[in-house]
Design an enzyme around this catalytic site. Structure first.
Site, mmCIF file in Angstrom:
data_model
loop_
_atom_site.group_PDB
_atom_site.id
_atom_site.type_symbol
_atom_site.label_atom_id
_atom_site.label_comp_id
_atom_site.label_asym_id
_atom_site.label_seq_id
_atom_site.Cartn_x
_atom_site.Cartn_y
_atom_site.Cartn_z
ATOM 1 N N ASN A 55 0.877 -1.169 0.000
ATOM 2 C CA ASN A 55 0.000 0.000 0.000
ATOM 3 C C ASN A 55 0.914 1.220 0.000
ATOM 4 O O ASN A 55 1.445 1.601 1.042
ATOM 5 C CB ASN A 55 -0.884 -0.059 1.253
ATOM 6 C CG ASN A 55 -1.896 1.062 1.292
ATOM 7 O OD1 ASN A 55 -1.882 1.955 0.441
ATOM 8 N ND2 ASN A 55 -2.764 1.026 2.283
ATOM 9 N N ARG A 108 -2.398 -2.011 -3.701
ATOM 10 C CA ARG A 108 -3.639 -1.264 -3.526
ATOM 11 C C ARG A 108 -3.583 -0.048 -4.444
ATOM 12 O O ARG A 108 -2.622 0.718 -4.409
ATOM 13 C CB ARG A 108 -3.758 -0.820 -2.069
ATOM 14 C CG ARG A 108 -4.980 -0.004 -1.855
ATOM 15 C CD ARG A 108 -5.113 0.470 -0.444
ATOM 16 N NE ARG A 108 -6.344 1.237 -0.352
ATOM 17 C CZ ARG A 108 -6.563 2.195 0.532
ATOM 18 N NH1 ARG A 108 -5.642 2.477 1.416
ATOM 19 N NH2 ARG A 108 -7.691 2.848 0.550
ATOM 20 N N HIS A 158 -13.121 2.474 -0.512
ATOM 21 C CA HIS A 158 -13.128 1.453 0.550
ATOM 22 C C HIS A 158 -13.720 0.141 0.055
ATOM 23 O O HIS A 158 -14.203 -0.674 0.849
ATOM 24 C CB HIS A 158 -13.984 1.890 1.776
ATOM 25 C CG HIS A 158 -13.408 2.996 2.597
ATOM 26 N ND1 HIS A 158 -14.184 3.938 3.216
ATOM 27 C CD2 HIS A 158 -12.133 3.291 2.933
ATOM 28 C CE1 HIS A 158 -13.426 4.784 3.888
ATOM 29 N NE2 HIS A 158 -12.169 4.412 3.726
ATOM 30 N N HIS A 189 -18.032 1.251 6.966
ATOM 31 C CA HIS A 189 -16.582 1.321 7.239
ATOM 32 C C HIS A 189 -16.322 2.669 7.901
ATOM 33 O O HIS A 189 -16.347 3.710 7.247
ATOM 34 C CB HIS A 189 -15.781 1.178 5.931
ATOM 35 C CG HIS A 189 -14.310 1.269 6.158
ATOM 36 N ND1 HIS A 189 -13.476 0.188 6.089
ATOM 37 C CD2 HIS A 189 -13.523 2.328 6.477
ATOM 38 C CE1 HIS A 189 -12.234 0.568 6.362
ATOM 39 N NE2 HIS A 189 -12.239 1.867 6.595
ATOM 40 N N ARG A 212 -12.976 15.381 7.024
ATOM 41 C CA ARG A 212 -13.755 15.694 5.809
ATOM 42 C C ARG A 212 -15.222 15.920 6.167
ATOM 43 O O ARG A 212 -15.773 15.221 7.010
ATOM 44 C CB ARG A 212 -13.676 14.535 4.808
ATOM 45 C CG ARG A 212 -12.313 14.375 4.187
ATOM 46 C CD ARG A 212 -12.286 13.205 3.222
ATOM 47 N NE ARG A 212 -11.073 12.445 3.426
ATOM 48 C CZ ARG A 212 -10.968 11.130 3.283
ATOM 49 N NH1 ARG A 212 -12.014 10.417 2.898
ATOM 50 N NH2 ARG A 212 -9.825 10.532 3.487
ATOM 51 N N ASP A 261 -9.738 12.535 16.640
ATOM 52 C CA ASP A 261 -9.542 11.184 17.166
ATOM 53 C C ASP A 261 -10.769 10.809 17.998
ATOM 54 O O ASP A 261 -11.044 11.425 19.022
ATOM 55 C CB ASP A 261 -8.270 11.145 18.031
ATOM 56 C CG ASP A 261 -7.954 9.727 18.467
ATOM 57 O OD1 ASP A 261 -8.845 9.073 19.047
ATOM 58 O OD2 ASP A 261 -6.818 9.279 18.226
ATOM 59 N N GLY A 293 -11.695 1.402 12.470
ATOM 60 C CA GLY A 293 -11.272 1.723 13.838
ATOM 61 C C GLY A 293 -12.437 2.136 14.733
ATOM 62 O O GLY A 293 -12.532 1.709 15.892
ATOM 63 N N GLU A 347 -15.359 -0.858 14.767
ATOM 64 C CA GLU A 347 -14.973 -2.059 15.528
ATOM 65 C C GLU A 347 -14.909 -1.788 17.029
ATOM 66 O O GLU A 347 -15.063 -2.712 17.832
ATOM 67 C CB GLU A 347 -13.595 -2.563 15.050
ATOM 68 C CG GLU A 347 -13.637 -3.176 13.658
ATOM 69 C CD GLU A 347 -12.251 -3.315 13.034
ATOM 70 O OE1 GLU A 347 -11.275 -3.549 13.763
ATOM 71 O OE2 GLU A 347 -12.160 -3.175 11.797
ATOM 72 N N GLU A 395 -8.216 -5.476 4.913
ATOM 73 C CA GLU A 395 -8.101 -5.134 3.494
ATOM 74 C C GLU A 395 -6.888 -5.813 2.856
ATOM 75 O O GLU A 395 -6.926 -6.214 1.702
ATOM 76 C CB GLU A 395 -8.007 -3.612 3.342
ATOM 77 C CG GLU A 395 -9.326 -2.931 3.642
ATOM 78 C CD GLU A 395 -9.194 -1.445 3.902
ATOM 79 O OE1 GLU A 395 -8.759 -1.069 5.005
ATOM 80 O OE2 GLU A 395 -9.529 -0.662 3.002
HETATM 81 P P1 ADP Z 1 -7.894 4.742 8.903
HETATM 82 O O1 ADP Z 1 -9.079 5.209 8.119
HETATM 83 O O2 ADP Z 1 -6.815 5.781 9.005
HETATM 84 O O3 ADP Z 1 -7.418 3.346 8.569
HETATM 85 P P2 ADP Z 1 -8.814 3.521 11.358
HETATM 86 O O4 ADP Z 1 -9.721 2.520 10.729
HETATM 87 O O5 ADP Z 1 -7.604 3.054 12.063
HETATM 88 O O6 ADP Z 1 -8.452 4.700 10.373
HETATM 89 O O7 ADP Z 1 -9.713 4.352 12.412
HETATM 90 C C1 ADP Z 1 -9.224 5.467 13.096
HETATM 91 C C2 ADP Z 1 -10.319 5.966 14.034
HETATM 92 O O8 ADP Z 1 -10.696 4.877 14.909
HETATM 93 C C3 ADP Z 1 -9.880 7.115 14.918
HETATM 94 O O9 ADP Z 1 -10.920 8.096 15.012
HETATM 95 C C4 ADP Z 1 -9.693 6.443 16.267
HETATM 96 O O10 ADP Z 1 -9.903 7.330 17.336
HETATM 97 C C5 ADP Z 1 -10.775 5.391 16.229
HETATM 98 N N1 ADP Z 1 -10.535 4.347 17.224
HETATM 99 C C6 ADP Z 1 -9.517 3.469 17.290
HETATM 100 N N2 ADP Z 1 -9.601 2.715 18.425
HETATM 101 C C7 ADP Z 1 -10.698 3.156 19.088
HETATM 102 C C8 ADP Z 1 -11.343 2.799 20.307
HETATM 103 N N3 ADP Z 1 -10.845 1.871 21.106
HETATM 104 N N4 ADP Z 1 -12.481 3.448 20.647
HETATM 105 C C9 ADP Z 1 -12.983 4.418 19.850
HETATM 106 N N5 ADP Z 1 -12.430 4.802 18.686
HETATM 107 C C10 ADP Z 1 -11.309 4.178 18.311
#
Ligand code: ADP
Length: 398
Positions: free
Chosen positions: A7, A93, A182, A210, A243, A284, A332, A335, A386
């Protein structure tokens, strides 16, 4: 059979090597800050005793080609492979496949030219993806190299759903239409859900969510994407980390006139300074959740807006699909974030959706069903993968 997944970003290469017979990841890693004075390369894997091993190098890596050489050196040092050239396939990718690519494709010079033609549609991503592809071909010309496109899963969206109501020539001349992104993740979780529910994927109707830094949803009918929230670019649809997602397009003209902002400034605002960050100053989700609990009003508002937008899409995709077998959360946020899942699914009993709040009260390390016994629609949380999906697609092609 060993397959490497690459990637390539503008200043980084993420990679993962799979044993494609067992679908197990053998080693993963990242080359970061390519082109800067201090670059960083790291791989991690488990040795024969199950111990986590990390190998690192901090040296200047001037370009993607040098990055691949360092990666090869680290992989050889790990003794997992003797050389990249012994691999059975390399999957890349590629963010934008336009209308041209609806399937994973073996990379030839022709294919590279076609991906180059799509650069105006993905000016940040496709050039970086191409850097990785070209370096990888140069490094191992005899290993089959496959492009797997983020847009491909959405190539089944019908025309009435992918067209924008703009002058028709913007589609014919400029390729303006919904492409969606995605796709690899939406496809992977759709197949995983079918396995989990013991259903034929070609008969599964799902709403897939997603939710990561970038976020998108899809309506999946009979295992195929028939609509998705991202559009010509990944800016449309849900509220994301930075965004804005859906807005009235006239806001752009309004701000240009009232604030004198240029197109580039507005582009930067909508892509990098909006979304959760724009509303509450933070992108975040973990930190936003904490701030909201402490009583921060803007953080609370950002959370409400985030789930409200998701709920609107659940409603519209329920209408589009008619029968919904399952709703699938991933990424993130999807899940891990209990509150976002709870708020996005609240008061949807009329749509056949209700959560078991105890089952929802956990982070997903594997597929879990968080729906209540009464829920007609299964609500699943499925960790996305992915990289594995790309490896599987490469395997099926070679
Ligand atoms: P990317 O799109 O960059 O791959 P990710 O799928 O890793 O991103 O998701 C990032 C987001 O997931 C961030 O907003 C992060 O705060 C959130 N995140 C990760 N772990 C947790 C958690 N335990 N509880 C809540 N949000 C989380």
């Amino acid at each position: 059979m060993k397959i490497l997944v690459l990637n390539s970003g503008s200043s980084s290469i993420k990679f993962q090597l799979f044993d494609a017979n067992t679908n197990k990841s053998l080693v993963s890693g990242i080359i970061e800050q390519i082109g800067e004075r201090k670059s960083h390369a790291k791989i991690q894997f488990k040795d024969e005793n199950g111990q986590n091993i990390i190998l690192e190098k901090n040296i200047a890596i001037k370009d993607h080609k040098a990055g691949l050489e360092i990666m090869n050196a680290l992989l050889i040092e790990s003794k997992i492979i003797k050389d990249l050239c012994e691999l059975d396939g390399i999957g890349h990718r590629v963010v934008h496949g336009g209308e041209k690519f609806s399937k994973p494709t073996i990379i030839s010079n022709e294919v590279i030219k076609e991906i180059e033609k799509l650069i105006p549609l993905a000016p940040l991503h496709n050039p970086a993806n191409l850097d990785g592809i070209k370096s990888s071909i140069e490094h191992c010309p005899n290993v089959p190299q496959v492009a797997v496109f983020d847009t491909a899963f959405h190539s089944s969206i019908p025309k009435y759903a992918y067209m924008y109501a703009l002058p028709y020539e913007t589609y014919e001349k400029d390729g303006v239409r919904r492409y969606g992104f995605h796709g690899t993740s939406h496809h992977f979780i759709t197949k995983e859900a079918a396995k989990f529910l013991d259903m034929d994927v070609n008969k599964l109707n799902a709403i897939t969510l997603h939710l990561g830094n970038g976020a998108s949803m899809s309506a999946v009918k009979n295992g195929k994407s028939i609509d998705t929230s991202m559009g010509l670019t990944p800016l449309e649809g849900l509220i994301m980390g930075t965004r804005c997602g859906d807005i009235d397009p006239a806001i752009i003209f309004y701000l240009s006139r009232t604030e004198g902002l240029s197109i580039d400034e507005l582009d930067n605002m909508l892509n990098k300074k909006s979304g959760l960050k724009g509303v509450c100053g933070n992108n975040d989700m973990r930190e936003i959740g904490e701030l909201a609990k402490e009583g921060n009003k803007k953080a609370k508002l950002a959370l409400e807006m985030f789930s409200y937008r998701i709920k609107k899409y659940i409603g519209s995709y329920s209408a589009v699909l008619g029968r919904v077998d399952c709703l699938i959360f991933t990424g993130g946020i999807g899940e891990n974030d209990i509150e976002v899942r709870k708020n996005s699914c609240s008061n949807l009993e009329n749509f056949g959706i209700s959560l078991d709040l105890d089952k929802n009260n956990q982070r997903a390390k594997e597929t879990i069903d968080i729906s209540s016994n009464e829920s007609k629609v299964k609500v699943l949380v499925i960790p996305t993968n992915e990289e594995l999906e790309i490896a599987l697609q490469v395997k099926s092609l070679i």
